[in-house]
Design an enzyme around this catalytic site. Structure first.
Site, PDB file in Angstrom:
ATOM      1  N   ASP A  30       0.827  -1.215   0.000  1.00 38.25           N
ATOM      2  CA  ASP A  30       0.000   0.000   0.000  1.00 38.25           C
ATOM      3  C   ASP A  30       0.859   1.262   0.000  1.00 38.25           C
ATOM      4  O   ASP A  30       0.635   2.178   0.798  1.00 38.25           O
ATOM      5  CB  ASP A  30      -0.940   0.023   1.213  1.00 38.25           C
ATOM      6  N   GLU A 196     -11.162  -0.588  -3.077  1.00 41.04           N
ATOM      7  CA  GLU A 196     -10.435   0.061  -1.996  1.00 41.04           C
ATOM      8  C   GLU A 196      -9.212   0.790  -2.559  1.00 41.04           C
ATOM      9  O   GLU A 196      -8.979   0.826  -3.773  1.00 41.04           O
ATOM     10  CB  GLU A 196      -9.989  -0.970  -0.954  1.00 41.04           C
TER      11      GLU A 196
END
Length: 495
Positions: A30, A196
């Site tokens: 991420d 997401e």
């Protein structure tokens, strides 16, 4: 035949030169990246490893060095799952929007600020905590320069859809204002049970949301990247009909969740993916790929990759514990911070209770060695370990008269062997050798040169990587409260 061999060699060299390589190797999921001055800074998920959120620095987006972490000590309101930090540079301040598990609650999005990406960061606490959990915060200004926060409601954790929400945020970054609004959710077959990791950029009158969907992690990952656009930040949002726009390719699978960045007038996307060879054992690694805008105002990825200058993937890292503090390669469990002392080139680990205590470092290839030089004590044990988490690990530790090899799975510990050794008044070296991710062996030496392999049946360690992380190699100690385990050196070799 000689000419043919030369041509084949040249082909291999060209393919290697053009192959996409990780700019930050090992577990760096991420990733978020910003530019401040002439330098780029990136941060990534640390999950249940502390310190929280490693921060890396680069001049060219290709070669990175760690400068520290956003939270050297954990925040007061959260206990674990330190996920998805989103760096933002605005009006001379650096902000880190991050996800963490609230004590006694669920996942929340918090925010911290600093005058520099290298910190120190001041935590301002959580901004939003929904019942299903709130994750992946991303700040963005609308067409009127009003500040908003975009995030995902973690509905997939309870078998529900995953709306992407937006809500106004005050300029102090301490409170959401007004009402939230849904931008879009997982409603396309390829998206599976979630969307997401939204990153929003502006171009030619459009807002573009680069987002991830499907299964992020582990051996069965299905992650991919899509794009949506809108004329106004509040919508309506239109998803690209040809999504996903980024899927597994070459040596990398399950790409997604990143941040767009400009470099030398070109657009790039920093994101994570699994290496096909080392998969979840080395974790989701950071890659950078170029993208461009199409004549019909969509976005497509190009075949321009940024890769590190050094093409030699093998290296050796040594720690002689001769500094005043642990160097930046080390991390530990958020559930069990070690108490230690560094003195006279030795690391002394204080045993607090019956649990193993450890420090560990990322791995970045399927083949590596870790060697720990111990100063054996009469009672405490110290040595080398491969660690998934505090309940799943394998290690070889020693005291003056014996070496013990132990494996733990879901908290249940089993002995793989006890070996007598005469190490009183001597240093003892314990080496762990891992091949092809899962083939592990241990050996020992009394002089650091001549090693004797410990005769154990090779265990199945395929279960070790947690679902959202990689395994780590490190130093482990155990004993009874009040014991002190002493280590004098650590050598890590990646092949």
């Amino acid at each position: 035949m000689k000419i043919l061999s030369i041509h084949l060699l040249l082909l291999v060299l060209v393919q290697f030169a053009n192959a996409q390589r990780a700019v930050i190797r090992g577990d760096f999921a991420d990733p978020s990246v910003i530019k401040v001055g002439k330098s780029y800074y990136a941060a990534a998920t640390s999950s249940n490893w502390a310190p929280a959120y490693p921060v890396m620095k680069s001049k060219d987006l290709k070669n990175w060095k760690q400068t520290g972490s956003i939270f050297p000590d954990l925040t007061s309101w959260a206990d674990y799952y330190y996920w998805a930090p989103e760096l933002n540079y605005d009006n001379g301040k650096v902000y880190a929007y991050y996800t963490a598990h609230k004590k006694g609650g669920n996942l929340c999005i918090g925010v911290a600020s600093a005058d520099s990406p290298e910190g120190p960061f001041k935590d301002h606490g959580p901004l939003v905590c929904q019942e299903a959990g709130s994750i992946d915060g991303f700040p963005i200004r609308d067409e009127n320069n009003k500040l908003y926060l975009i995030w995902k409601e973690d509905g997939n954790s309870i078998g529900q859809p995953t709306p992407i929400w937006i809500q106004a945020l005050n300029e102090e970054r301490t409170q959401l204002t007004g009402e939230k609004k849904e931008l879009f959710r997982n409603d396309k077959p390829w998206e599976g049970n979630l969307v997401e990791g939204v990153s929003v950029i502006k171009n030619n009158g459009y807002f573009y949301a680069i987002y991830a969907a499907a299964g992020c992690c582990g051996a069965g990952c299905t992650y991919a990247t899509g794009i949506a656009r809108a004329k106004n930040l509040m919508g309506p949002w239109e998803k690209y009909a040809a999504n996903p726009i980024l899927t597994g390719q070459g040596d990398w699978i399950c790409p997604g969740h990143g941040t767009a960045i400009m470099h030398k007038g070109k657009n790039y996307f920093m994101y994570h993916a699994y290496d096909k060879t080392s998969t979840q054992y080395t974790g989701r690694q950071a890659l950078i790929r170029g993208f461009e805008f199409t004549p019909d105002n969509w976005l497509r990825f190009t075949d321009e990759y940024l890769s590190p200058s050094n093409k030699n993937l093998a290296y050796t890292s040594t720690d002689n514990f001769d500094k005043k503090s642990l160097n930046l390669q080390w991390s530990w469990s958020v559930f069990n911070k070690p108490e230690y002392e560094l003195k006279n080139g030795r690391l002394a680990l204080q045993i607090k209770d019956e649990r193993e205590i450890f420090i560990a470092r990322r791995i970045d290839s399927p083949n590596y060695q870790a060697t720990v030089e111990t100063v054996p004590g009469k009672n405490p044990l110290a040595g080398v370990a491969l660690i998934g988490d505090e309940k799943n690990l394998i290690y070889a530790v020693a005291k003056q008269d014996s070496i013990h090899v132990t494996i733990a799975r879901d908290g249940a510990r089993s002995s793989l062997g006890k070996f007598p050794v005469a190490a009183a008044d001597k240093h003892l070296f314990l080496k762990m050798d891992v091949k092809n991710n899962k083939e592990i062996s241990f050996s020992y030496s009394l002089n650091g040169d001549d090693f004797t392999k410990l005769d154990i049946t090779m265990p199945d360690i395929s279960y070790l990587p947690p679902w959202d992380r990689a395994v780590r190699a490190g130093i482990l100690a155990k004993g009874v409260q009040g014991d002190v385990a002493v280590v004098e050196g650590f050598v890590f070799k990646s092949e």
